[in-house]
Design an enzyme around this catalytic site. Structure first.
Site, PDB file in Angstrom:
ATOM      1  CB  CYS A 162      -0.862   0.029   1.253  1.00  0.00           C
ATOM      2  SG  CYS A 162      -1.863  -1.430   1.449  1.00  0.00           S
ATOM      3  NE  ARG A 201       4.677   1.776  -1.365  1.00  0.00           N
ATOM      4  CZ  ARG A 201       5.463   2.025  -0.328  1.00  0.00           C
ATOM      5  NH1 ARG A 201       6.548   2.723  -0.494  1.00  0.00           N
ATOM      6  NH2 ARG A 201       5.159   1.585   0.861  1.00  0.00           N
ATOM      7  CD1 TRP A 219      -0.028  -5.846  -3.449  1.00  0.00           C
ATOM      8  CD2 TRP A 219       0.077  -6.538  -1.324  1.00  0.00           C
ATOM      9  NE1 TRP A 219       0.511  -7.111  -3.441  1.00  0.00           N
ATOM     10  CE2 TRP A 219       0.583  -7.565  -2.149  1.00  0.00           C
ATOM     11  CE3 TRP A 219       0.039  -6.752   0.054  1.00  0.00           C
ATOM     12  CZ2 TRP A 219       1.051  -8.770  -1.654  1.00  0.00           C
ATOM     13  CZ3 TRP A 219       0.504  -7.959   0.551  1.00  0.00           C
ATOM     14  CH2 TRP A 219       1.009  -8.952  -0.309  1.00  0.00           C
ATOM     15  CG  ASN A 271       1.871   0.350   4.002  1.00  0.00           C
ATOM     16  OD1 ASN A 271       1.682  -0.852   3.852  1.00  0.00           O
ATOM     17  ND2 ASN A 271       3.035   0.917   3.732  1.00  0.00           N
ATOM     18  N   GLY A 272      -0.123  -1.750   5.967  1.00  0.00           N
ATOM     19  CA  GLY A 272       0.315  -2.705   6.982  1.00  0.00           C
ATOM     20  C   GLY A 272      -0.832  -3.593   7.439  1.00  0.00           C
ATOM     21  CD  GLU A 326      16.592 -13.260  -9.225  1.00  0.00           C
ATOM     22  OE1 GLU A 326      16.028 -13.731  -8.225  1.00  0.00           O
ATOM     23  OE2 GLU A 326      16.338 -12.123  -9.657  1.00  0.00           O
ATOM     24  CE  LYS A 367      14.066 -10.567 -11.198  1.00  0.00           C
ATOM     25  NZ  LYS A 367      13.811 -11.008  -9.832  1.00  0.00           N
ATOM     26  CD  GLU A 416       9.530 -11.591  -9.562  1.00  0.00           C
ATOM     27  OE1 GLU A 416       8.964 -11.073  -8.597  1.00  0.00           O
ATOM     28  OE2 GLU A 416      10.760 -11.519  -9.730  1.00  0.00           O
ATOM     29  CG  HIS A 431      18.947 -36.780  -5.182  1.00  0.00           C
ATOM     30  ND1 HIS A 431      19.327 -38.030  -4.757  1.00  0.00           N
ATOM     31  CD2 HIS A 431      20.085 -36.154  -5.559  1.00  0.00           C
ATOM     32  CE1 HIS A 431      20.642 -38.150  -4.838  1.00  0.00           C
ATOM     33  NE2 HIS A 431      21.126 -37.016  -5.325  1.00  0.00           N
ATOM     34  CE  LYS A 450      11.394  -2.459  -6.564  1.00  0.00           C
ATOM     35  NZ  LYS A 450      12.141  -3.542  -7.227  1.00  0.00           N
TER      36      LYS A 450
HETATM   37  C1  F6R Z   1      11.676 -10.407  -6.889  1.00  0.00           C
HETATM   38  C2  F6R Z   1      11.786  -9.357  -5.897  1.00  0.00           C
HETATM   39  C3  F6R Z   1      11.540  -9.713  -4.481  1.00  0.00           C
HETATM   40  C4  F6R Z   1      12.415  -8.863  -3.540  1.00  0.00           C
HETATM   41  C5  F6R Z   1      12.046  -9.140  -2.078  1.00  0.00           C
HETATM   42  C6  F6R Z   1      12.938  -8.396  -1.112  1.00  0.00           C
HETATM   43  O1  F6R Z   1      11.965  -9.935  -8.177  1.00  0.00           O
HETATM   44  O2  F6R Z   1      12.031  -8.220  -6.220  1.00  0.00           O
HETATM   45  O3  F6R Z   1      11.752 -11.067  -4.243  1.00  0.00           O
HETATM   46  O4  F6R Z   1      13.752  -9.158  -3.774  1.00  0.00           O
HETATM   47  O5  F6R Z   1      10.707  -8.772  -1.869  1.00  0.00           O
HETATM   48  O6  F6R Z   1      12.822  -7.019  -1.258  1.00  0.00           O
HETATM   49  P1  F6R Z   1      13.922  -6.056  -0.691  1.00  0.00           P
HETATM   50  O7  F6R Z   1      15.161  -6.296  -1.460  1.00  0.00           O
HETATM   51  O8  F6R Z   1      13.375  -4.677  -0.916  1.00  0.00           O
HETATM   52  O9  F6R Z   1      14.108  -6.383   0.752  1.00  0.00           O
END
Ligand code: F6R
Length: 607
Positions: free
Chosen positions: A2, A27, A74, A98-99, A479, A483, A486, A502, A602
Site C-alpha cells: 500500500c 509498489r 495491496w 499501510n500494513g 533467481e 523471475k 513472477e 533425487h 515492491k
Molecule cells: C523479486 C523481488 C523480491 C524482492 C524481495 C525483497 O523480483 O524483487 O523477491 O527481492 O521482496 O525485497 P527487498 O530487497 O526490498 O528487501
C-alpha cells in the site's frame, strides 16, 4: 504494498494526491482512493483496479478540497474491490493504512458488541471505528488518535483526515515507513519521498512509534509516549527520484539496460581502480576477527546472499549461515555475540528482514546492511551500511538492484579474503580486474536480447520450466525461476543440478523446457552429465553458457545462449542479465504486465 499520501494544500489537492499515488504505483496495488474535505465535509472517490479507474471517477465527479489523503491498496484483509478500497470513513473521519492490524478481529468483536456495524472486510475499518468512538466521547482528534494507537498491534502506517477540520492531518508510523514533506505553506505525508517529489525534496522520516500532527505550516512529531521529539529534516537528492521509462517499453527493461552503468558505479565505490585492489569504505569491525557470518534477506535479495555464501566461504574462508528472513526471525537462532549479521535489501524496508535485523541486534551481533535506499529504516538501524548504487528501482521484479548487490558482496568478500590472509595479492588483483570487466561484458550480453526474445516465444508455450545450475550458477537458476514465475506466471522451479535425480527428474518429458545455467567452470562437466540425463528423457534444454561451454557440451538443445567469456567467479553477475531477459521477454510475449505483476508488491512491509 500500500501507498499513502496526504496533502494540506492551498488549492484543490485531489489531482495532486492522484499524481503522488502514480509515483507509488511501482509498489504494487489493486485498488485506490482519495478523500478530501468539501466545504468541511468528507468526500471520497474509490475504484478497484488501476489508478486510471480512479482518475475517471475524479473526472466524472471532481473533488475540490484543499486537504486530502489518498491510497493505493495491496489487499491483505478482504478482496480488492471498491468497498474494501481506502480511504475508509465514518461520519467523523477518513483513514488510509499501510500494513496489518494483527489484533483487528478482537477489536472488531469488541466494537460489534457495542453495536457498530462494519461495511468492509478490512482490518483498517477497526481503526476508523475506534478513533470515531473516541471522537463521539468528546475527545479531540489528537486525543482520539493518541489513545487509539496503543491499542493497535502489528505493523502499520496511518493517515487521518477529520470531518470539519480543514487545517490538520494526523499520521502515524509503527513499522512501514512514512515521511513528512515540507512545503511553502503546504505540508505533505507520503509512504516515501518519491511520492512527494513533485512537491518537495525536503522530508522528515518518522521513526517507529512516532505520530505527527500536520498543519499547513508545521509538523509536530511525538513518540509512542506522547513526548514531542525532534526528527531530522533532510533534503533527498533529486537524482534519487523516479525517472521516466525513457525510450523503453517498460521500467524493467530500462533497468536491465541500466545495469552496466549502475554496476560500474557500485564497483567504483568498493574498488581502487588505480591500485587494482578492493577498498570498501571502512567498516566498524575487522573481517579477521570474525568466525562466522549470517546472511538474511528475502526473495531476490536472499538469492544475492546465496551467491555471496559461495564467495565468502571460498575467498575468505568465512563460514556463512544463510536464511530467508521470514524463517530467521522466528528461528531463535543461537548467535555468538560479536559475530557479523548481514542483511540485504533493495528497499531497506522489508518487514521480515527488518525484524531479523532487530533480532540479530538484540543478540549482540555486528550489523552490516547491503541496501539500495540510503534513507531506509534498515540503513538507519544498522551499525554499518554497504550501499548499492542502483538508483531508484521501479520495476517490481528486482534486476539492477540484484546485480549491484552481487557486485557489492563480491567486493566485500574480496576485501575479507585479503584481510583474513586467504587471498594473495595476485589473486585479489585478478578478481578485481574480473570485477572491473563486468560492466562491459554486461553490455555485450545485452546484445543477445534479440536471440533471447526468439527463444522466449518457445518458452511462453510451456506450462512448467525447470532451471538447473551448480555452484554459484545454482542461486542464479533459483533467481531465473523466480523471475519467470513472477512475471509470466509460468510455473518454474530452480534446482541444484546434482539434485535432479533425487526427485525432479520425474517431471521431465518432451514438454518440459530445462534451462541450464552453466558457465565453463570447475563443475561444468558435472552439469553436462545432468544435461545428458535430461536429454535421455526427452527433456528440451536451453543452455546458457560461454563459447567453450557450448563447444564442450556438444548437445542438441532447443537453444544455446552463448554469453561473453568471463572469470567464473564473476559469472553470476553476468549471467543474471540472461535470466532477466528470458523472463522479461517470455512475459511480454504473453502480454503480461511486467512492471506490476499480479499480486506482487515492491516493498513488502507486512509479514
Ligand atoms: C523479486 C523481488 C523480491 C524482492 C524481495 C525483497 O523480483 O524483487 O523477491 O527481492 O521482496 O525485497 P527487498 O530487497 O526490498 O528487501
Amino acid at each position: 504494498m500500500c501507498g499513502i499520501v496526504g496533502i494540506l494544500g492551498k488549492k484543490p489537492v485531489a489531482l495532486q494526491v492522484l499524481d503522488a499515488l502514480k509515483r507509488l504505483e511501482y509498489r504494487g496495488y489493486d485498488s485506490a482512493g482519495v478523500a478530501t474535505l468539501e466545504d468541511g465535509h468528507l468526500a471520497r472517490r474509490r475504484a478497484e483496479g488501476k489508478l486510471g479507474n480512479l482518475e475517471l471517477k475524479l473526472s466524472e465527479a471532481p473533488l475540490s478540497g484543499a486537504i486530502g489523503i489518498g491510497h493505493t491498496r495491496w489487499a491483505t484483509h478482504g478482496r480488492p474491490n471498491e468497498t474494501n478500497a481506502h480511504p475508509h470513513a465514518t461520519d467523523k473521519l477518513a483513514v488510509v493504512h499501510n500494513g496489518i492490524i494483527e489484533n483487528f478481529a478482537e477489536l472488531k468483536a469488541e466494537l460489534q458488541a457495542e453495536g457498530i456495524v462494519f461495511e468492509t472486510q478490512t482490518d483498517t475499518e477497526v481503526v476508523a471505528q475506534l478513533v470515531t468512538a473516541k471522537l463521539r466521547d468528546g475527545k479531540s482528534p489528537m486525543e482520539a488518535v493518541a489513545t487509539t494507537l496503543p491499542r493497535l498491534r502489528g505493523a502499520f502506517a496511518l493517515a487521518f483526515l477529520f470531518e470539519g477540520v480543514s487545517d490538520m492531518l494526523i499520521g502515524a508510523r509503527h513499522g512501514p515507513p512514512l515521511a513528512v514533506g515540507w512545503g511553502d505553506g503546504e505540508m505533505y505525508l507520503g509512504s516515501d519521498a518519491l511520492a512527494l517529489a513533485p512537491f518537495t525534496d525536503e522530508v522528515t522520516y518518522l521513526e517507529d512509534g512516532d505520530w505527527v500532527v500536520l498543519t499547513r505550516t508545521d509538523a509536530v512529531i511525538r513518540d509512542m509516549d506522547g513526548h514531542p521529539v525532534d526528527r531530522v529534516r533532510q533534503r533527498v537528492p533529486t537524482n534519487s527520484f523516479l525517472a521516466s521509462k525513457g525510450n523503453h517499453r517498460h521500467f524493467m527493461v530500462k533497468e536491465i539496460y541500466e545495469q552496466p552503468e549502475v554496476v560500474a558505479r557500485t564497483i567504483a565505490h568498493y574498488v581502487d581502480f588505480a591500485a587494482g585492489l578492493a577498498c570498501p569504505p571502512p567498516l566498524p569491525f575487522a573481517w579477521k576477527d570474525l568466525r562466522r557470518v549470517s546472511i538474511t534477506a528475502c526473495g531476490t535479495a536472499s538469492l544475492a546472499g546465496h551467491v555471496a555464501r559461495y564467495w565468502f566461504e571460498r575467498l575468505a574462508r568465512l563460514p556463512v549461515e544463510l536464511d530467508v528472513a521470514s524463517e530467521f526471525r522466528y528461528r531463535e537462532a543461537p548467535l555468538d555475540p560479536g559475530e557479523l549479521a548481514m542483511f540485504i535489501s533493495q528497499s531497506g524496508e522489508t518487514a521480515d528482514t527488518l525484524a531479523s535485523l532487530r533480532y540479530a541486534k538484540s543478540q549482540g551481533q555486528r550489523i552490516l546492511s547491503v541496501v539500495n535506499v540510503p534513507t531506509s529504516t534498515m540503513a538507519r538501524e544498522s551499525e554499518a551500511v554497504a550501499p548499492t548504487l542502483a538508483g531508484v528501482e521501479v520495476g517490481v521484479a528486482s534486476t539492477k538492484a540484484f546485480t549491484c548487490q552481487l557486485a557489492t558482496l563480491l567486493s566485500l568478500a574480496i576485501a575479507a579474503g585479503r584481510e583474513r590472509g586467504t587471498l594473495s595479492e595476485a589473486e585479489e588483483r585478478r578478481l578485481v580486474a574480473a570485477l572491473n570487466g563486468i560492466p562491459e561484458l554486461m553490455t555485450e550480453a545485452l546484445h543477445l536480447e534479440g536471440e533471447i526474445e526468439l527463444l522466449a516465444r518457445d518458452l511462453a508455450r510451456a506450462r512448467d520450466v525447470l532451471y538447473l545450475g551448480r555452484g554459484t550458477a545454482y542461486p542464479i537458476a533459483l533467481e531465473g525461476a523466480l523471475k519467470l514465475k513472477e512475471l509470466s506466471y509460468i510455473h518454474a522451479e530452480g534446482y541444484a543440478a546434482g539434485e535432479l535425480k533425487h526427485g525432479p527428474i520425474a517431471l521431465i518429458d518432451e514438454t518440459m523446457p530445462v534451462i541450464v545455467i552453466a558457465p565453463y567452470d570447475s563443475v561444468f562437466e558435472k552439469t553436462v552429465s545432468n544435461m545428458q540425463e535430461v536429454a535421455a528423457r526427452g527433456g528440451r534444454i536451453l543452455l546458457v553458457t560461454d563459447a567453450r561451454g557450448a563447444r564442450e557440451a556438444a548437445m542438441d538443445t532447443m537453444g544455446t545462449i552463448v554469453m561473453p567469456d568471463c572469470d567464473p567467479v564473476v559469472a553470476p553477475i553476468l549471467y543474471a542479465v540472461a535470466i532477466q531477459l528470458i523472463a522479461y521477454h517470455t512475459a511480454v510475449f504473453m502480454g503480461k504486465d511486467v512492471d506490476q505483476p499480479r499480486n506482487l508488491a515492491k516493498s513488502v512491509t507486512v509479514e
